[in-house]
Motif scaffolding. Structure first.
Motif, PDB file in Angstrom:
ATOM      1  N   ARG A  19       0.740  -1.253  -0.095  1.00 14.45           N
ATOM      2  CA  ARG A  19       0.017   0.297   0.125  1.00 14.45           C
ATOM      3  C   ARG A  19       0.865   1.331  -0.038  1.00 14.45           C
ATOM      4  O   ARG A  19       0.504   2.281  -0.527  1.00 14.45           O
ATOM      5  CB  ARG A  19      -0.988  -0.004   1.038  1.00 14.45           C
ATOM      6  CG  ARG A  19      -0.225  -0.004   2.727  1.00 14.45           C
ATOM      7  CD  ARG A  19      -1.341  -0.143   3.553  1.00 14.45           C
ATOM      8  NE  ARG A  19      -0.854  -0.281   5.089  1.00 14.45           N
ATOM      9  CZ  ARG A  19      -1.611   0.110   6.202  1.00 14.45           C
ATOM     10  NH1 ARG A  19      -2.907   0.249   5.889  1.00 14.45           N
ATOM     11  NH2 ARG A  19      -0.872   0.102   7.392  1.00 14.45           N
ATOM     12  N   HIS A  20       1.931   1.177   0.569  1.00 15.09           N
ATOM     13  CA  HIS A  20       2.763   2.386   0.439  1.00 15.09           C
ATOM     14  C   HIS A  20       3.460   2.596  -0.816  1.00 15.09           C
ATOM     15  O   HIS A  20       3.626   3.618  -1.063  1.00 15.09           O
ATOM     16  CB  HIS A  20       3.851   2.380   1.847  1.00 15.09           C
ATOM     17  CG  HIS A  20       3.043   2.410   3.075  1.00 15.09           C
ATOM     18  ND1 HIS A  20       2.386   3.195   3.596  1.00 15.09           N
ATOM     19  CD2 HIS A  20       3.167   1.219   3.978  1.00 15.09           C
ATOM     20  CE1 HIS A  20       1.856   3.028   4.532  1.00 15.09           C
ATOM     21  NE2 HIS A  20       2.543   1.792   5.210  1.00 15.09           N
ATOM     22  N   VAL A  21       3.968   1.446  -1.445  1.00 16.93           N
ATOM     23  CA  VAL A  21       4.431   1.590  -2.660  1.00 16.93           C
ATOM     24  C   VAL A  21       3.527   2.290  -3.867  1.00 16.93           C
ATOM     25  O   VAL A  21       3.857   3.067  -4.466  1.00 16.93           O
ATOM     26  CB  VAL A  21       4.936   0.145  -3.140  1.00 16.93           C
ATOM     27  CG1 VAL A  21       5.426   0.112  -4.444  1.00 16.93           C
ATOM     28  CG2 VAL A  21       6.143  -0.493  -2.339  1.00 16.93           C
ATOM     29  N   LEU A 264     -18.021   5.841  -6.321  1.00 17.36           N
ATOM     30  CA  LEU A 264     -16.998   5.945  -5.025  1.00 17.36           C
ATOM     31  C   LEU A 264     -15.733   4.841  -5.492  1.00 17.36           C
ATOM     32  O   LEU A 264     -16.104   3.545  -5.552  1.00 17.36           O
ATOM     33  CB  LEU A 264     -17.527   5.735  -3.763  1.00 17.36           C
ATOM     34  CG  LEU A 264     -18.129   6.863  -2.955  1.00 17.36           C
ATOM     35  CD1 LEU A 264     -19.214   7.674  -3.692  1.00 17.36           C
ATOM     36  CD2 LEU A 264     -18.346   6.703  -1.380  1.00 17.36           C
ATOM     37  N   LEU A 265     -14.495   5.231  -5.456  1.00 16.44           N
ATOM     38  CA  LEU A 265     -13.551   4.303  -5.607  1.00 16.44           C
ATOM     39  C   LEU A 265     -12.592   4.769  -4.500  1.00 16.44           C
ATOM     40  O   LEU A 265     -12.060   5.351  -4.040  1.00 16.44           O
ATOM     41  CB  LEU A 265     -12.683   4.853  -6.803  1.00 16.44           C
ATOM     42  CG  LEU A 265     -13.504   4.979  -8.364  1.00 16.44           C
ATOM     43  CD1 LEU A 265     -12.580   5.491  -9.457  1.00 16.44           C
ATOM     44  CD2 LEU A 265     -13.784   3.655  -8.893  1.00 16.44           C
ATOM     45  N   HIS A 266     -12.298   3.267  -4.003  1.00 16.49           N
ATOM     46  CA  HIS A 266     -11.624   3.173  -2.626  1.00 16.49           C
ATOM     47  C   HIS A 266     -10.714   1.963  -2.582  1.00 16.49           C
ATOM     48  O   HIS A 266     -10.778   0.854  -3.301  1.00 16.49           O
ATOM     49  CB  HIS A 266     -12.738   2.931  -1.495  1.00 16.49           C
ATOM     50  CG  HIS A 266     -12.318   2.593  -0.245  1.00 16.49           C
ATOM     51  ND1 HIS A 266     -11.829   3.927   0.531  1.00 16.49           N
ATOM     52  CD2 HIS A 266     -12.055   1.787   0.702  1.00 16.49           C
ATOM     53  CE1 HIS A 266     -11.229   3.360   1.718  1.00 16.49           C
ATOM     54  NE2 HIS A 266     -11.441   1.994   1.834  1.00 16.49           N
ATOM     55  N   ALA A 267      -9.691   1.958  -1.793  1.00 19.69           N
ATOM     56  CA  ALA A 267      -8.683   0.482  -1.788  1.00 19.69           C
ATOM     57  C   ALA A 267      -8.891   0.272  -0.413  1.00 19.69           C
ATOM     58  O   ALA A 267      -8.547   1.129   0.555  1.00 19.69           O
ATOM     59  CB  ALA A 267      -7.128   0.936  -2.130  1.00 19.69           C
ATOM     60  N   ALA A 268      -8.935  -1.096  -0.255  1.00 11.18           N
ATOM     61  CA  ALA A 268      -9.084  -1.750   1.194  1.00 11.18           C
ATOM     62  C   ALA A 268      -7.938  -1.448   2.053  1.00 11.18           C
ATOM     63  O   ALA A 268      -8.104  -1.541   3.176  1.00 11.18           O
ATOM     64  CB  ALA A 268      -9.579  -3.175   0.775  1.00 11.18           C
ATOM     65  N   PHE A 272      -4.449   5.755   4.701  1.00  8.17           N
ATOM     66  CA  PHE A 272      -5.066   6.952   5.316  1.00  8.17           C
ATOM     67  C   PHE A 272      -6.362   6.773   5.878  1.00  8.17           C
ATOM     68  O   PHE A 272      -6.902   7.504   6.665  1.00  8.17           O
ATOM     69  CB  PHE A 272      -5.467   8.065   4.253  1.00  8.17           C
ATOM     70  CG  PHE A 272      -4.126   8.931   3.725  1.00  8.17           C
ATOM     71  CD1 PHE A 272      -2.896   8.438   3.623  1.00  8.17           C
ATOM     72  CD2 PHE A 272      -4.188  10.398   3.600  1.00  8.17           C
ATOM     73  CE1 PHE A 272      -1.864   9.028   3.131  1.00  8.17           C
ATOM     74  CE2 PHE A 272      -3.205  11.002   3.101  1.00  8.17           C
ATOM     75  CZ  PHE A 272      -1.988  10.362   2.928  1.00  8.17           C
ATOM     76  N   MET A 273      -6.991   5.671   5.795  1.00  4.13           N
ATOM     77  CA  MET A 273      -8.299   5.244   6.001  1.00  4.13           C
ATOM     78  C   MET A 273      -8.170   3.926   7.245  1.00  4.13           C
ATOM     79  O   MET A 273      -7.319   3.064   7.326  1.00  4.13           O
ATOM     80  CB  MET A 273      -9.205   4.628   4.990  1.00  4.13           C
ATOM     81  CG  MET A 273      -8.992   5.444   3.624  1.00  4.13           C
ATOM     82  SD  MET A 273      -9.877   7.086   3.769  1.00  4.13           S
ATOM     83  CE  MET A 273      -9.348   7.792   2.278  1.00  4.13           C
ATOM     84  N   HIS A 295      -5.956  -3.736  -3.115  1.00  4.17           N
ATOM     85  CA  HIS A 295      -4.699  -2.914  -3.268  1.00  4.17           C
ATOM     86  C   HIS A 295      -4.918  -1.813  -3.938  1.00  4.17           C
ATOM     87  O   HIS A 295      -5.951  -1.262  -4.465  1.00  4.17           O
ATOM     88  CB  HIS A 295      -3.632  -3.764  -3.818  1.00  4.17           C
ATOM     89  CG  HIS A 295      -3.482  -5.133  -3.224  1.00  4.17           C
ATOM     90  ND1 HIS A 295      -2.758  -5.357  -2.108  1.00  4.17           N
ATOM     91  CD2 HIS A 295      -3.517  -6.298  -3.801  1.00  4.17           C
ATOM     92  CE1 HIS A 295      -2.906  -6.479  -1.783  1.00  4.17           C
ATOM     93  NE2 HIS A 295      -3.279  -7.267  -2.670  1.00  4.17           N
ATOM     94  N   GLY A 296      -4.220  -0.689  -3.576  1.00  2.00           N
ATOM     95  CA  GLY A 296      -4.063   0.504  -4.459  1.00  2.00           C
ATOM     96  C   GLY A 296      -3.655   1.789  -3.616  1.00  2.00           C
ATOM     97  O   GLY A 296      -3.151   2.845  -3.964  1.00  2.00           O
TER      98      GLY A 296
END
Length: 344
Positions: A19-21, A264-268, A272-273, A295-296
């Motif tokens: 996720r950080h990459v 709504l587009l979201h990464a699991a 930040f969440m 991922h994302g």
């Protein structure tokens, strides 16, 4: 659209799923070239926002309009902003980004800033675009802070309260309190410190003119976004403190009230969440489609396509714009406008 949650069709390249990459990759790669022009838009309260238009503009006044709202301390120079603006322009849309107050090239005039629930400037701009381009189909997109603001705006205004065919919210921090807690732990503190440096630098330049019970040393000692919101954001904008701000400005509680077609587009794995964000929120209404990628990261979504690393976000947003601009999508928008104007 359906209010159910859907898996996003995003697949990170092998070895780049972290996720950080994913969060950092767009900031490390060359940025999209984009020719622009600037405009200062005066606001009813005597302040202003700076607009950036993609160039060249479409010749037709009826060309569809793509309106973008950036994230916390973002701007037209943010990688996602240049990418999404260029993508919309390449499709023949008139693309414009609104800088939140103080995020363009000039400090704003009034002793205030901007925040995640501040919908008035966006509402004013959409109205102005309606006057300038009354027959153009319009879609608004928001990223991070701008996404939460946009979700709150469309929920407040109902299905016919805005001259929009649809809205796209990318990585929206729908639970501001939970997000402030998530970004204060682990590697995510790198992002928090980066944002704090930018926020505090702006306040330092104007500290003597702002109605804050802070001196320079106290401001520099702030070590978390929650403490910043408690000491700066809340008192500047009429909230009782960080908790009051988070409760009133978070758009997640309004998901069931949205009537405008909204994606709504979201990464699991967004750092930040809070984990399982949508499991903690009310079910979205039937006008809302939520797509969640495993991922994302935060506004990352980098995939391998066409022989190189490419942003999936621009690919997905382009598909949505084309859908809403299709004869069927455009017909729905025009019908909604007729109903709204008839008052029925």
């Amino acid at each position: 659209m359906t209010g159910q949650l859907h898996p996003a069709q995003f697949h990170p390249p092998r070895g780049l799923a972290n996720r950080h990459v994913q969060t950092l990759l767009p900031r490390l790669l060359p940025r999209r070239r984009l020719a622009t022009s600037k405009e200062v838009l005066e606001l009813p309260d005597g302040d202003f926002v700076e607009l950036v238009w993609a160039k060249p503009s479409p010749v037709s006044l009826d060309a569809p309009i793509f309106l973008l709202f950036h994230g916390l301390e973002g701007s037209i120079d943010s990688p996602y902003a240049r990418e999404l603006m260029a993508t919309a322009a390449a499709l023949g849309w008139r693309a414009v980004l609104m800088h939140f107050r103080g995020c363009g090239g000039m400090p704003n005039r009034l002793p205030r800033a901007y925040h995640s629930g501040d919908t008035a400037d966006a509402y004013w701009l959409i109205g102005q675009l309606g006057h300038r381009y009354p027959h153009a189909l319009k879609v608004a997109a928001g990223v991070s802070l701008g996404a939460n603001m946009l979700v709150k705006l469309v929920a407040e205004q109902g299905g016919d309260g805005l001259d929009l065919a649809g809205a796209i919210a990318i990585c929206a921090p729908l639970d501001l309190g939970g997000c402030a807690q998530s970004i204060h732990h682990g590697f995510a503190r790198v992002y928090e410190r980066h944002l704090l440096r930018s926020l505090k630098a702006k306040v330092l330049d104007r500290l003597d003119t702002l109605p804050l019970a802070l001196d320079r040393q106290s401001l520099l000692a702030i070590d978390s976004l929650r403490d910043y919101d408690d000491a700066v954001t809340a008192p500047l904008h009429g909230f009782q403190g960080a908790e009051d701000y988070y409760q009133r400005a978070s758009a997640g509680r309004l998901l069931g009230e949205i009537e405008l077609p909204t994606l709504l587009l979201h990464a699991a794995d967004d750092p930040f969440m809070p984990a399982g964000l949508f499991e903690q929120l009310p079910p979205p209404g039937d006008a809302v489609r939520v797509e969640i990628a495993r991922h994302g990261g935060h506004v990352g979504f980098m995939e391998w396509r066409d022989g190189g690393l490419r942003p999936w976000l621009s690919h997905r947003v382009a598909a949505q714009l084309e859908d809403w601009c299709s004869p069927a999508g455009s017909a729905v928008w025009r019908h909604r406008r007729r109903v709204s104007r008839s008052g029925s």
